[in-house]
Write a protein that holds these residues in place. Structure first.
Motif, short mmCIF file in Angstrom:
data_model
loop_
_atom_site.label_atom_id
_atom_site.label_comp_id
_atom_site.label_asym_id
_atom_site.label_seq_id
_atom_site.Cartn_x
_atom_site.Cartn_y
_atom_site.Cartn_z
N LYS A 1 0.81 -1.21 0.00
CA LYS A 1 0.00 0.00 0.00
C LYS A 1 0.85 1.28 0.00
CE LYS A 1 -4.36 -1.30 1.99
NZ LYS A 1 -5.16 -0.31 1.32
N ILE A 2 2.17 1.14 0.00
CA ILE A 2 3.05 2.31 0.07
C ILE A 2 3.57 2.64 -1.32
CG2 ILE A 2 5.14 3.30 1.04
CD1 ILE A 2 4.78 1.44 3.44
N VAL B 1 5.13 7.75 6.51
CA VAL B 1 4.25 7.82 5.34
C VAL B 1 3.13 8.82 5.62
CG1 VAL B 1 4.71 5.43 4.64
CG2 VAL B 1 2.81 5.90 6.18
N ASP C 1 -4.26 4.19 0.20
CA ASP C 1 -2.84 3.86 0.16
C ASP C 1 -2.06 4.93 0.92
OD1 ASP C 1 -3.31 1.59 -1.30
OD2 ASP C 1 -2.54 2.37 -3.20
N TYR C 2 -0.72 4.80 0.89
CA TYR C 2 0.15 5.73 1.60
C TYR C 2 1.26 6.18 0.66
CZ TYR C 2 -2.25 3.78 5.61
OH TYR C 2 -3.22 3.38 6.49
N GLU C 3 1.78 7.38 0.92
CA GLU C 3 2.92 7.89 0.17
C GLU C 3 4.11 7.93 1.11
OE1 GLU C 3 3.80 11.38 -3.00
OE2 GLU C 3 2.89 12.04 -1.12
N MET C 4 5.24 7.38 0.65
CA MET C 4 6.46 7.33 1.45
C MET C 4 7.02 8.74 1.61
SD MET C 4 8.68 5.55 3.08
CE MET C 4 8.42 3.86 2.61
N LEU D 1 12.26 0.48 2.74
CA LEU D 1 11.17 -0.17 2.01
C LEU D 1 11.72 -1.07 0.92
CD1 LEU D 1 8.11 -0.50 1.58
CD2 LEU D 1 8.23 1.43 -0.01
N ALA E 1 5.57 1.67 10.45
CA ALA E 1 5.44 2.99 9.84
C ALA E 1 4.78 3.97 10.79
CB ALA E 1 4.63 2.90 8.55
N VAL F 1 2.45 7.20 10.56
CA VAL F 1 1.56 7.84 9.60
C VAL F 1 1.34 9.29 10.05
CG1 VAL F 1 -0.72 7.79 8.53
CG2 VAL F 1 0.42 5.64 9.14
#
Length: 187
Positions: free
Chosen positions: A3-4, A38, A45-48, A55, A68, A70
């Motif tokens: 999801k990242i 993230v 989803d997630y953004e790094m 990762l 992680a 968040v």
């Protein structure tokens, strides 16, 4: 892990080199000691923000989860956090610094908007963005400006700077030349 997503236009390279192999071995022995950071995206989803190398290593090992943190960042806050976390690395290529400083510069200028009355040249000292970045990074404002100029080089010449085949100051001078002529120069 699935999801990242990587940070959009991430200026730092994740290389599959000896240091990466050491990180993979370390994670295999000890796990991920420092969580990645993230930000949540609208689609779930997630953004790094920070931790691209961790990762990559976790994916190499085949793990499905990574610790992680968040954080809810807007776009500019995300850029500033990503650049700050990556500038702490020991070895940074000139191209990585160039694009990181450019991203930070643009984000800071967008966040600042128009100068206030207390920050105008008529009242006194005008704190410019390059100077602020310089104070934060320990570099002069002129060095910050020079690094940002490197983003105007064609990729082939920028690669030469990274490989130390083209001196930094010469590359800065070349960055002012039209890209078509830079291509001729490279050829």
């Amino acid at each position: 892990v699935a999801k990242i997503r990587p940070f959009k236009d991430h200026p730092f390279k994740v290389l599959d080199d000896e240091k990466m192999h050491e990180l993979v071995e370390s994670i295999m022995l000890n796990g991920v000691l420092v969580p990645v950071t993230v930000r949540p995206l609208e689609d779930g989803d997630y953004e790094m923000i920070s931790g691209h190398r961790r990762l990559f290593a976790v994916k190499e090992i085949g793990l499905e989860r990574i610790p992680a943190i968040v954080k809810k960042y807007d776009d500019d806050e995300a850029v500033l956090a990503m650049v700050d976390s990556n500038l702490q690395r020991e070895e940074i290529l000139p191209s990585e610094k160039a694009f990181a400083y450019k991203m930070r510069y643009d984000a800071m200028r967008r966040r600042a908007g128009r100068p206030s009355k207390n920050n105008s040249t008529q009242v006194g000292r005008n704190f410019e963005t390059a100077e602020l970045i310089g104070k934060e990074t320990g570099e002069s404002k002129n060095t910050i400006r020079r690094f940002i100029r490197l983003t105007e080089l064609i990729p082939e010449l920028l690669d030469y700077v990274d490989k130390k085949r083209l001196p930094f100051t010469v590359a800065v001078d070349i960055s002012y030349i039209d890209k078509e002529i830079q291509t001729w120069l490279f050829e």
